[in-house]
Scaffold this motif. Structure first.
Motif, PDB file in Angstrom:
ATOM      1  N   SER A 144       0.835  -1.201   0.000  1.00 42.10           N
ATOM      2  CA  SER A 144       0.000   0.000   0.000  1.00 42.10           C
ATOM      3  C   SER A 144       0.869   1.250   0.000  1.00 42.10           C
ATOM      4  CB  SER A 144      -0.920  -0.005   1.226  1.00 42.10           C
ATOM      5  OG  SER A 144      -1.625   1.202   1.339  1.00 42.10           O
ATOM      6  N   HIS A 145       0.278   2.359  -0.440  1.00 41.02           N
ATOM      7  CA  HIS A 145       0.973   3.651  -0.409  1.00 41.02           C
ATOM      8  C   HIS A 145       0.569   4.463   0.822  1.00 41.02           C
ATOM      9  CE1 HIS A 145       2.647   2.991  -4.364  1.00 41.02           C
ATOM     10  NE2 HIS A 145       1.442   2.754  -4.850  1.00 41.02           N
ATOM     11  N   SER A 146      -0.404   3.959   1.580  1.00 44.46           N
ATOM     12  CA  SER A 146      -0.873   4.664   2.780  1.00 44.46           C
ATOM     13  C   SER A 146      -0.016   4.281   3.980  1.00 44.46           C
ATOM     14  CB  SER A 146      -2.340   4.321   3.051  1.00 44.46           C
ATOM     15  OG  SER A 146      -2.723   4.755   4.340  1.00 44.46           O
ATOM     16  N   LYS A 147       0.538   5.273   4.664  1.00 42.27           N
ATOM     17  CA  LYS A 147       1.401   5.009   5.814  1.00 42.27           C
ATOM     18  C   LYS A 147       0.623   4.360   6.957  1.00 42.27           C
ATOM     19  CE  LYS A 147       5.576   4.940   7.056  1.00 42.27           C
ATOM     20  NZ  LYS A 147       6.534   4.155   6.273  1.00 42.27           N
ATOM     21  N   ASN A 148      -0.624   4.783   7.161  1.00 41.59           N
ATOM     22  CA  ASN A 148      -1.440   4.205   8.231  1.00 41.59           C
ATOM     23  C   ASN A 148      -1.697   2.720   7.992  1.00 41.59           C
ATOM     24  OD1 ASN A 148      -1.641   6.608   9.647  1.00 41.59           O
ATOM     25  ND2 ASN A 148      -3.516   7.241   8.587  1.00 41.59           N
ATOM     26  N   ILE A 149      -1.991   2.381   6.735  1.00 41.11           N
ATOM     27  CA  ILE A 149      -2.225   0.978   6.387  1.00 41.11           C
ATOM     28  C   ILE A 149      -0.936   0.176   6.567  1.00 41.11           C
ATOM     29  CG2 ILE A 149      -2.776  -0.615   4.500  1.00 41.11           C
ATOM     30  CD1 ILE A 149      -4.732   1.458   3.443  1.00 41.11           C
ATOM     31  N   GLU A 150       0.195   0.773   6.189  1.00 42.55           N
ATOM     32  CA  GLU A 150       1.483   0.085   6.320  1.00 42.55           C
ATOM     33  C   GLU A 150       1.819  -0.191   7.784  1.00 42.55           C
ATOM     34  OE1 GLU A 150       4.132   1.168   2.415  1.00 42.55           O
ATOM     35  OE2 GLU A 150       4.266   2.520   4.130  1.00 42.55           O
ATOM     36  N   ILE A 151       1.549   0.778   8.666  1.00 43.54           N
ATOM     37  CA  ILE A 151       1.822   0.579  10.097  1.00 43.54           C
ATOM     38  C   ILE A 151       0.919  -0.511  10.662  1.00 43.54           C
ATOM     39  CG2 ILE A 151       1.662   1.664  12.390  1.00 43.54           C
ATOM     40  CD1 ILE A 151       2.554   4.297  11.006  1.00 43.54           C
ATOM     41  N   THR A 152      -0.356  -0.492  10.237  1.00 41.72           N
ATOM     42  CA  THR A 152      -1.295  -1.537  10.671  1.00 41.72           C
ATOM     43  C   THR A 152      -0.834  -2.908  10.199  1.00 41.72           C
ATOM     44  OG1 THR A 152      -3.143   0.048  10.542  1.00 41.72           O
ATOM     45  CG2 THR A 152      -3.705  -2.293  10.616  1.00 41.72           C
ATOM     46  N   CYS A 153      -0.394  -2.973   8.946  1.00 37.18           N
ATOM     47  CA  CYS A 153       0.108  -4.235   8.388  1.00 37.18           C
ATOM     48  C   CYS A 153       1.360  -4.696   9.128  1.00 37.18           C
ATOM     49  CB  CYS A 153       0.413  -4.076   6.902  1.00 37.18           C
ATOM     50  SG  CYS A 153      -1.064  -4.011   5.852  1.00 37.18           S
ATOM     51  N   PHE A 154       2.228  -3.750   9.488  1.00 36.33           N
ATOM     52  CA  PHE A 154       3.455  -4.114  10.212  1.00 36.33           C
ATOM     53  C   PHE A 154       3.112  -4.792  11.533  1.00 36.33           C
ATOM     54  CE2 PHE A 154       6.472  -3.131  13.588  1.00 36.33           C
ATOM     55  CZ  PHE A 154       7.638  -3.689  13.077  1.00 36.33           C
ATOM     56  N   VAL A 155       2.204  -4.191  12.297  1.00 43.11           N
ATOM     57  CA  VAL A 155       1.801  -4.768  13.591  1.00 43.11           C
ATOM     58  C   VAL A 155       1.185  -6.147  13.384  1.00 43.11           C
ATOM     59  CG1 VAL A 155       0.284  -4.496  15.596  1.00 43.11           C
ATOM     60  CG2 VAL A 155       1.467  -2.494  14.638  1.00 43.11           C
ATOM     61  N   LEU A 156       0.304  -6.258  12.374  1.00 46.04           N
ATOM     62  CA  LEU A 156      -0.362  -7.534  12.082  1.00 46.04           C
ATOM     63  C   LEU A 156       0.651  -8.614  11.697  1.00 46.04           C
ATOM     64  CD1 LEU A 156      -2.997  -9.139  11.597  1.00 46.04           C
ATOM     65  CD2 LEU A 156      -3.001  -8.220   9.269  1.00 46.04           C
ATOM     66  N   PHE A 157       1.573  -8.270  10.781  1.00 42.23           N
ATOM     67  CA  PHE A 157       2.555  -9.252  10.309  1.00 42.23           C
ATOM     68  C   PHE A 157       3.588  -9.590  11.376  1.00 42.23           C
ATOM     69  CE2 PHE A 157       1.676  -7.523   5.806  1.00 42.23           C
ATOM     70  CZ  PHE A 157       0.567  -8.342   5.699  1.00 42.23           C
ATOM     71  N   LEU A 158       3.862  -8.628  12.275  1.00 41.88           N
ATOM     72  CA  LEU A 158       4.776  -8.907  13.389  1.00 41.88           C
ATOM     73  C   LEU A 158       4.189 -10.004  14.281  1.00 41.88           C
ATOM     74  CD1 LEU A 158       7.328  -8.284  15.054  1.00 41.88           C
ATOM     75  CD2 LEU A 158       5.994  -6.495  16.221  1.00 41.88           C
ATOM     76  N   PHE A 159       2.905  -9.867  14.613  1.00 43.60           N
ATOM     77  CA  PHE A 159       2.231 -10.881  15.413  1.00 43.60           C
ATOM     78  C   PHE A 159       2.183 -12.214  14.660  1.00 43.60           C
ATOM     79  CE2 PHE A 159       0.333  -7.282  17.864  1.00 43.60           C
ATOM     80  CZ  PHE A 159       0.703  -7.719  19.134  1.00 43.60           C
ATOM     81  N   CYS A 160       1.926 -12.142  13.349  1.00 41.33           N
ATOM     82  CA  CYS A 160       1.886 -13.360  12.524  1.00 41.33           C
ATOM     83  C   CYS A 160       3.243 -14.062  12.527  1.00 41.33           C
ATOM     84  CB  CYS A 160       1.486 -13.028  11.084  1.00 41.33           C
ATOM     85  SG  CYS A 160      -0.250 -12.584  10.868  1.00 41.33           S
TER      86      CYS A 160
END
Length: 309
Positions: free
Chosen positions: A16-32
């Protein structure tokens, strides 16, 4: 090769190009990613430290968990780093290494899943000959064949890509280096190479998937004559494997069985076999498997005081 290749760095456009979406994805993938390591390490230690390692099914599951860890680690750490970075770049050499390793461990995983299907077929359809057919020597040979098959597949993909000339642009519309996005950037006619990639990745995925489905067709056909209890037990050991196969193969077939082209949805589908499947595999195999639950309790609770003492 150097004089035809002007690109030394690729830019990964990511999810994504959205920073908010990227931060959300980072947290999600970190837990994954943490869940992937914890779940698969739990399975590997539990199998290795118990009698389950003597059974072919769990012998293969042990190697499946190891391949899951290796496979997801070729993609996920880089993806998480890029989600927080302003410039998502990867050098040409690292891109080729990532391409080789993802297909290596992905190929090994596909072949191990096929080996596990063969094991279930023998267990259900030829129970009297099971211990003879699935000897430790045969199991070791199957694992060696899986690794060899994965290497041949990966080397083929690598050789098809390494000699492509890249003159620019250098933006890869993906979150990791894969063949189809790279073919799109090559400054030469890639029609023949695209067909060879389909013949390699597409046919391997399709043929192994058909073999897997045929093995379960024969299993279902055989258990018709079983008692209700035996049928339920046979199905319980197979259902977990079928779930994993569908979760891994469905998105892989969508991407690799078609002509060499890319779609925006590819990135979402790729998440299933690079992150989602490796995360759910431990859950699927433990929650639906009484033997695995028993092994977990014995290995991890042996030092706990018994209830009532």
């Amino acid at each position: 090769m150097e004089n035809r290749n002007n690109v030394t760095v690729f830019i990964l456009l990511g999810l994504s190009h959205s920073k908010n979406i990227e931060i959300t994805c980072f947290v999600l993938f970190l837990f994954c990613y943490i869940a992937i390591w914890m779940g698969n390490m739990l399975i590997m230690i539990s199998i290795t430290c118990s009698q389950l390692i003597e059974q072919p099914m769990y012998f293969f599951l042990n190697y499946l968990s190891l391949s899951d860890l290796c496979y997801t680690s070729t993609v996920t750490p880089k993806l998480m780093t890029d989600l927080l970075a302003e410039r998502k770049s990867i050098s040409y050499s690292n891109c080729m290494i990532q391409l080789f390793t993802t297909h290596l461990f992905g190929g090994i995983e596909i072949f191990i899943l096929t080996g596990m299907a063969y094991d279930r077929y023998v267990a259900v359809c030829k129970p009297l000959h099971y211990t003879t057919i699935m000897s430790r020597q045969r199991c070791n040979a199957i694992i060696v064949a899986c690794c060899t098959g994965g290497f041949i597949h990966s080397a083929s993909q690598f050789l098809l890509t390494i000699f492509l000339p890249f003159c620019g642009p250098n933006e890869i519309d993906h979150y990791f280096c894969d063949v189809y996005p790279l073919l799109k950037l090559a400054c030469s006619n890639t029609h023949i190479i695209g067909l060879l990639v389909i013949a390699n990745s597409g046919l391997i995925a399709l043929v192994t998937f058909v073999v897997l489905m045929l093995s379960y067709f024969f299993i279902l056909y055989t258990i018709r004559a079983f008692s209700a209890e035996s049928r339920s037990k046979a199905l319980s050991t197979c259902t977990s494997h079928v779930t994993v196969v569908v979760l891994f193969f469905a998105p892989a077939l969508f991407i690799y069985i078609r002509p060499a082209t890319t779609f925006p949805e590819d990135k979402v589908f790729a998440l299933f076999y690079t992150i989602i499947a490796p995360m759910f595999n431990p859950l699927i195999y433990t929650l639906r498997n009484a033997e695995m639950k028993s092994a977990l309790k014995k290995v991890w609770c042996r030092h706990l005081p018994l209830e009532g003492k």
